[in-house]
Design an enzyme around this catalytic site. Structure first.
Site, PDB file in Angstrom:
ATOM      1  N   SER A 120      27.972  26.168 -41.781  1.00 49.50           N
ATOM      2  CA  SER A 120      28.518  25.583 -40.558  1.00 49.50           C
ATOM      3  C   SER A 120      29.848  24.902 -40.812  1.00 49.50           C
ATOM      4  CB  SER A 120      27.565  24.517 -40.014  1.00 49.50           C
ATOM      5  OG  SER A 120      26.306  25.055 -39.793  1.00 49.50           O
ATOM      6  N   HIS A 141      29.642  33.090 -39.528  1.00 51.35           N
ATOM      7  CA  HIS A 141      28.923  31.966 -38.928  1.00 51.35           C
ATOM      8  C   HIS A 141      28.302  32.375 -37.590  1.00 51.35           C
ATOM      9  CE1 HIS A 141      29.225  27.680 -37.070  1.00 51.35           C
ATOM     10  NE2 HIS A 141      28.032  27.887 -37.580  1.00 51.35           N
ATOM     11  N   GLU A 153      31.561  33.572 -35.694  1.00 47.26           N
ATOM     12  CA  GLU A 153      32.851  33.015 -36.124  1.00 47.26           C
ATOM     13  C   GLU A 153      33.083  33.513 -37.553  1.00 47.26           C
ATOM     14  OE1 GLU A 153      32.548  28.698 -36.424  1.00 47.26           O
ATOM     15  OE2 GLU A 153      34.622  28.502 -35.801  1.00 47.26           O
ATOM     16  N   ASN A 191      32.328  23.958 -34.895  1.00 46.24           N
ATOM     17  CA  ASN A 191      31.778  22.648 -35.270  1.00 46.24           C
ATOM     18  C   ASN A 191      32.840  21.560 -35.370  1.00 46.24           C
ATOM     19  OD1 ASN A 191      29.015  23.103 -35.256  1.00 46.24           O
ATOM     20  ND2 ASN A 191      29.178  24.294 -37.126  1.00 46.24           N
TER      21      ASN A 191
HETATM   22  P1  NAI Z   1      16.605  25.699 -42.317  1.00 45.14           P
HETATM   23  O1  NAI Z   1      16.318  24.383 -42.945  1.00 45.14           O
HETATM   24  O2  NAI Z   1      15.874  26.100 -41.075  1.00 45.14           O
HETATM   25  O3  NAI Z   1      16.385  26.897 -43.391  1.00 45.14           O
HETATM   26  C1  NAI Z   1      16.921  26.893 -44.682  1.00 45.14           C
HETATM   27  C2  NAI Z   1      16.044  27.781 -45.556  1.00 45.14           C
HETATM   28  O4  NAI Z   1      16.704  27.990 -46.819  1.00 45.14           O
HETATM   29  C3  NAI Z   1      14.668  27.161 -45.879  1.00 45.14           C
HETATM   30  O5  NAI Z   1      13.655  28.085 -45.539  1.00 45.14           O
HETATM   31  C4  NAI Z   1      14.710  26.910 -47.384  1.00 45.14           C
HETATM   32  O6  NAI Z   1      13.455  27.125 -48.021  1.00 45.14           O
HETATM   33  C5  NAI Z   1      15.720  27.957 -47.840  1.00 45.14           C
HETATM   34  N1  NAI Z   1      16.406  27.623 -49.101  1.00 45.14           N
HETATM   35  C6  NAI Z   1      16.945  26.432 -49.453  1.00 45.14           C
HETATM   36  N2  NAI Z   1      17.544  26.542 -50.664  1.00 45.14           N
HETATM   37  C7  NAI Z   1      17.375  27.831 -51.071  1.00 45.14           C
HETATM   38  C8  NAI Z   1      17.787  28.573 -52.206  1.00 45.14           C
HETATM   39  N3  NAI Z   1      18.476  27.995 -53.198  1.00 45.14           N
HETATM   40  N4  NAI Z   1      17.467  29.888 -52.284  1.00 45.14           N
HETATM   41  C9  NAI Z   1      16.763  30.481 -51.287  1.00 45.14           C
HETATM   42  N5  NAI Z   1      16.335  29.833 -50.183  1.00 45.14           N
HETATM   43  C10 NAI Z   1      16.653  28.526 -50.073  1.00 45.14           C
HETATM   44  O7  NAI Z   1      18.203  25.723 -42.074  1.00 45.14           O
HETATM   45  P2  NAI Z   1      19.024  26.515 -40.956  1.00 45.14           P
HETATM   46  O8  NAI Z   1      19.123  25.670 -39.733  1.00 45.14           O
HETATM   47  O9  NAI Z   1      18.519  27.910 -40.868  1.00 45.14           O
HETATM   48  O10 NAI Z   1      20.500  26.509 -41.609  1.00 45.14           O
HETATM   49  C11 NAI Z   1      20.824  27.389 -42.669  1.00 45.14           C
HETATM   50  C12 NAI Z   1      22.339  27.477 -42.783  1.00 45.14           C
HETATM   51  O11 NAI Z   1      22.882  27.941 -41.539  1.00 45.14           O
HETATM   52  C13 NAI Z   1      23.043  26.149 -43.087  1.00 45.14           C
HETATM   53  O12 NAI Z   1      24.166  26.412 -43.902  1.00 45.14           O
HETATM   54  C14 NAI Z   1      23.481  25.681 -41.707  1.00 45.14           C
HETATM   55  O13 NAI Z   1      24.588  24.817 -41.761  1.00 45.14           O
HETATM   56  C15 NAI Z   1      23.844  27.008 -41.059  1.00 45.14           C
HETATM   57  N6  NAI Z   1      23.795  27.035 -39.590  1.00 45.14           N
HETATM   58  C16 NAI Z   1      22.824  26.346 -38.922  1.00 45.14           C
HETATM   59  C17 NAI Z   1      22.795  26.376 -37.524  1.00 45.14           C
HETATM   60  C18 NAI Z   1      21.727  25.639 -36.779  1.00 45.14           C
HETATM   61  O14 NAI Z   1      21.830  25.516 -35.541  1.00 45.14           O
HETATM   62  N7  NAI Z   1      20.670  25.136 -37.426  1.00 45.14           N
HETATM   63  C19 NAI Z   1      23.790  27.126 -36.734  1.00 45.14           C
HETATM   64  C20 NAI Z   1      24.716  27.891 -37.557  1.00 45.14           C
HETATM   65  C21 NAI Z   1      24.734  27.798 -38.930  1.00 45.14           C
END
Ligand code: NAI
Length: 286
Positions: A120, A141, A153, A191
């Site tokens: 993000s 993104h 993006e 963002n």
């Molecule tokens: P989340 O917390 O729902 O999921 C993250 C997942 O990554 C978890 O299942 C975790 O077990 C896994 N994980 C963590 N470290 C790991 C590793 N080293 N190797 C493999 N798996 C690993 O997070 P979310 O919301 O899906 O966000 C993920 C990314 O997307 C972040 O960079 C966030 O900034 C970005 N993002 C999030 C948005 C949102 O609305 N939540 C929108 C757009 C981008």
């Protein structure tokens, strides 16, 4: 420009599971990996039930739904990414953790593969510098939830090649998305604008300007936002919002980006939003 047929997605949380679903439904071979085996099986379960729901609503034929599920392979072994054409990383929003993963991926995937991050806010240039292929590293993104939201993006790091940009843009178009292109500065476009608004909504709540309901209603009914900023923060995840504010503050060096103490306190208390059943609001069942 090499054609992308096979996609590896790392991180099976909100974003990664949505990206994997979107790619599988659009006919790509998809490998999905998560370091946490429970998160991986939950991702598989939620993708299956979402695809079933799309089929039952008549938006996808039964055959296409079954094909999408056949296209998807969940793996706890990152080595299975050897032959993918692109990896889309969607793990925790931490530069250190993402860099470690990019180093590992750089050693596993074939030489021609692109390494994309769904970050993000984190610098694509710095993630790229951890690898031996900075020209093949890019930001891709997606918005939340990826199967529904129209935008991708694309962020060019300082060394991202034209070939990498064109292949990523073509992929996003094949996934049916509208594309915008940002240079690599903290928070990119969306963002950079959205998060200070969410942070300001927290300040309004923190300083007692109004109730959470009135702050959200003000932006929904007064400015035609589909969701109020506090509701949206719960949807995104308060931990993700806080990480992004920290990146904006560190990267742009202006105190206007300092995270609101109330946002920090909620995250400290584990009130991470919808995914935890409580954030600004309480949710009965997740
Ligand atoms: P989340 O917390 O729902 O999921 C993250 C997942 O990554 C978890 O299942 C975790 O077990 C896994 N994980 C963590 N470290 C790991 C590793 N080293 N190797 C493999 N798996 C690993 O997070 P979310 O919301 O899906 O966000 C993920 C990314 O997307 C972040 O960079 C966030 O900034 C970005 N993002 C999030 C948005 C949102 O609305 N939540 C929108 C757009 C981008």
């Amino acid at each position: 420009m090499a054609e992308i047929r096979s996609i590896g997605v790392v991180g099976g949380g909100q974003m990664g599971s949505g990206i994997a679903q979107l790619a599988a439904v659009n006919g790509f071979e998809v490998w999905l990996h998560d370091a946490d085996s429970t998160a991986l099986s939950n991702a598989h379960e939620s993708i299956s039930s979402r695809i079933q729901s799309i089929v039952s609503k008549g938006h996808l034929t039964k055959e296409k739904g079954a094909e999408a599920l056949r296209n998807l392979r969940c793996t706890s072994n990152l080595e299975d990414f050897r032959s993918v054409d692109i990896v889309i990383e969607a793990i925790v929003e931490s530069e250190e953790v993402k860099k470690k993963l990019f180093v590992r991926l750089d050693n596993i995937v074939k030489g021609s593969a692109i390494l994309a991050s769904n970050t993000s806010s984190i610098s694509i240039t710095r993630l790229a510098s951890a690898t031996s292929r900075p020209g093949q590293v890019i930001g891709m993104h997606f918005m939340n939830p990826p199967p529904v939201m129209k935008l991708v993006e694309i962020i060019r790091g300082a060394s991202t090649s034209d070939d990498t940009f064109n292949a990523t843009k073509f992929l996003a178009e094949r996934l049916g998305k509208k594309i915008i292109c940002s240079q690599d500065f903290s928070g990119f476009i969306v963002n950079r604008i959205l998060m200070p608004m969410i942070n300001e909504a927290f300040h309004a709540l923190y300083t007692g300007v109004a109730t959470k309901e009135d702050i959200d209603a003000g932006m929904k009914f007064g400015t035609n936002h589909p969701m109020g900023p506090l509701e949206l923060a719960d949807h995104i995840g308060l931990d993700v919002c806080l990480s992004i504010m920290k990146v904006l503050y560190a990267g742009l060096g202006d105190s206007k980006y300092a995270p609101c103490p109330l946002l920090v306190q909620y995250v400290d208390a584990g009130r991470l939003g919808r995914k935890k059943g409580i954030g600004v609001y309480q949710y009965s069942k997740m």
